[in-house]
Design a protein around this motif. Structure first.
Motif, PDB file in Angstrom:
ATOM      1  N   ASN A 168      28.698  41.020  20.140  1.00 11.29           N
ATOM      2  CA  ASN A 168      28.780  40.830  21.585  1.00 11.29           C
ATOM      3  C   ASN A 168      30.122  41.331  22.073  1.00 11.29           C
ATOM      4  OD1 ASN A 168      29.584  39.168  24.106  1.00 11.29           O
ATOM      5  ND2 ASN A 168      27.377  38.900  23.943  1.00 11.29           N
ATOM      6  N   LEU A 202      25.218  39.879  14.585  1.00  9.66           N
ATOM      7  CA  LEU A 202      25.137  39.960  16.045  1.00  9.66           C
ATOM      8  C   LEU A 202      26.499  40.320  16.623  1.00  9.66           C
ATOM      9  CD1 LEU A 202      22.973  36.783  16.772  1.00  9.66           C
ATOM     10  CD2 LEU A 202      22.216  39.140  16.475  1.00  9.66           C
ATOM     11  N   SER A 212      27.171  46.706  26.942  1.00  8.22           N
ATOM     12  CA  SER A 212      25.881  47.224  26.479  1.00  8.22           C
ATOM     13  C   SER A 212      25.676  46.864  25.012  1.00  8.22           C
ATOM     14  CB  SER A 212      25.808  48.738  26.680  1.00  8.22           C
ATOM     15  OG  SER A 212      26.769  49.388  25.878  1.00  8.22           O
ATOM     16  N   LYS A 213      24.522  47.254  24.497  1.00  2.00           N
ATOM     17  CA  LYS A 213      24.188  46.878  23.121  1.00  2.00           C
ATOM     18  C   LYS A 213      25.058  47.611  22.116  1.00  2.00           C
ATOM     19  CE  LYS A 213      19.319  45.737  23.947  1.00  2.00           C
ATOM     20  NZ  LYS A 213      17.909  46.068  23.589  1.00  2.00           N
ATOM     21  N   THR A 245      25.824  49.561  18.610  1.00  2.52           N
ATOM     22  CA  THR A 245      25.133  50.592  17.832  1.00  2.52           C
ATOM     23  C   THR A 245      25.390  50.318  16.363  1.00  2.52           C
ATOM     24  OG1 THR A 245      25.568  52.186  19.598  1.00  2.52           O
ATOM     25  CG2 THR A 245      24.867  53.061  17.477  1.00  2.52           C
ATOM     26  N   TYR A 246      24.334  50.157  15.594  1.00  7.39           N
ATOM     27  CA  TYR A 246      24.467  49.787  14.195  1.00  7.39           C
ATOM     28  C   TYR A 246      24.296  50.997  13.283  1.00  7.39           C
ATOM     29  CZ  TYR A 246      24.277  44.938  15.723  1.00  7.39           C
ATOM     30  OH  TYR A 246      24.555  43.742  16.338  1.00  7.39           O
ATOM     31  N   LYS A 290      20.763  44.412  12.431  1.00  3.08           N
ATOM     32  CA  LYS A 290      21.302  43.993  13.723  1.00  3.08           C
ATOM     33  C   LYS A 290      21.012  42.524  14.023  1.00  3.08           C
ATOM     34  CE  LYS A 290      17.310  45.622  16.375  1.00  3.08           C
ATOM     35  NZ  LYS A 290      16.852  46.480  17.490  1.00  3.08           N
ATOM     36  N   ASP A 291      19.934  41.991  13.461  1.00  2.00           N
ATOM     37  CA  ASP A 291      19.614  40.587  13.717  1.00  2.00           C
ATOM     38  C   ASP A 291      20.463  39.655  12.870  1.00  2.00           C
ATOM     39  OD1 ASP A 291      16.113  41.439  14.036  1.00  2.00           O
ATOM     40  OD2 ASP A 291      17.674  41.274  15.576  1.00  2.00           O
ATOM     41  N   SER A 345      30.792  48.505  18.759  1.00  2.00           N
ATOM     42  CA  SER A 345      30.633  47.497  19.801  1.00  2.00           C
ATOM     43  C   SER A 345      30.970  48.129  21.150  1.00  2.00           C
ATOM     44  CB  SER A 345      31.584  46.328  19.506  1.00  2.00           C
ATOM     45  OG  SER A 345      31.567  45.375  20.543  1.00  2.00           O
TER      46      SER A 345
END
Lengths: 115, 113
Positions: free
Chosen positions: A70, A68, A54-55, A57-58, A64-65, A50
């Motif tokens: 944040n 989620l 920014s996004k 990284t999985y 990733k969907d 996390s």
């Protein structure tokens, strides 16, 4: 005392609903936090990194969907398990390093049970 | 992919005896090797760690050794006590990111009085 806190410590939800888990660094700022999953009697598996602002990284194989992440502030990362199914039942644990090149502190974990 | 192997999976020791857990890793870039103790239903607690530029580290009854050439590291607990009973995990940093860890499978340690 704990320097990384997770909430809730346990949650039971119905299949198809979403669940949000919070991870807070209590006395330091964490630009990076990590989410792990642990099935019963198994090891911890890294799910994602996390990143504040920014996004996430999985890791390979983590949807990733479905998970989620944040990281809206320097002290809070959230993991939302969307459309939960019984196979998502697990122990979810976050960690946060106090600073670059330092050890990461783990939260107390969240036991998710999907019924 | 990169992995960390841990042995044994279970370890029973008599109170007062020593316990040794061994791990090997495959990522040459790993430079941080922590050990965690996890009690049932709780998150892992760091008990000792070692960096790649050090071969051995000791903290009271707990010691860790690292052989970077052979890519293995070990946890030694001396004078074991019943409260040492727990699951112990070794971990290795993924690359040089200390917060990003790959864990071993864990060792269930049982210390009998």
């Amino acid at each position: 005392g704990a320097v990384v806190s997770q909430h809730p410590s346990w949650v039971i939800c119905k299949s198809g609903t979403s669940v949000k888990i919070e991870c807070r660094s209590l006395d330091f700022q964490a630009t990076t936090m990590f989410w792990y999953r642990q099935f019963p009697k198994q090891s911890l598996m890294l799910m994602a990194t996390s990143n504040e602002g920014s996004k996430a990284t999985y890791e390979q194989g983590v949807e990733k969907d479905k998970f989620l992440i944040n990281h809206a502030s320097l002290t809070l990362s959230t993991l939302t398990v969307t459309s939960a199914h019984p196979e998502d039942s697990s122990f979810y644990i976050c960690s946060a390093p106090r600073g670059a090149g330092t050890e990461a502190f783990f939260g107390q974990g969240t036991r998710l049970t999907v019924v | 992919g990169e992995n960390v192997e841990q042995h044994p999976s279970t370890l029973s020791v008599q109170e007062g005896d020593s316990a040794v857990i061994k791990c090997t890793y495959s990522d040459s870039a790993s430079n941080y090797f922590p050990w965690y103790k996890q009690e049932l239903g709780k998150g892992p607690q760091l008990i000792i760690d070692i960096r790649s530029n050090v071969g051995e580290k000791k903290d009271q009854r707990i010691a860790v050794t690292l052989n970077k050439t052979a890519k293995h590291f070990s946890l030694h607990i001396t004078e074991t006590q019943p409260e040492d009973s727990a699951v112990y995990f070794c971990a290795a940093s993924i690359g040089d990111s200390w917060g990003k860890l790959q864990f071993g499978a864990g060792t269930q340690v049982v210390v009998t009085p």
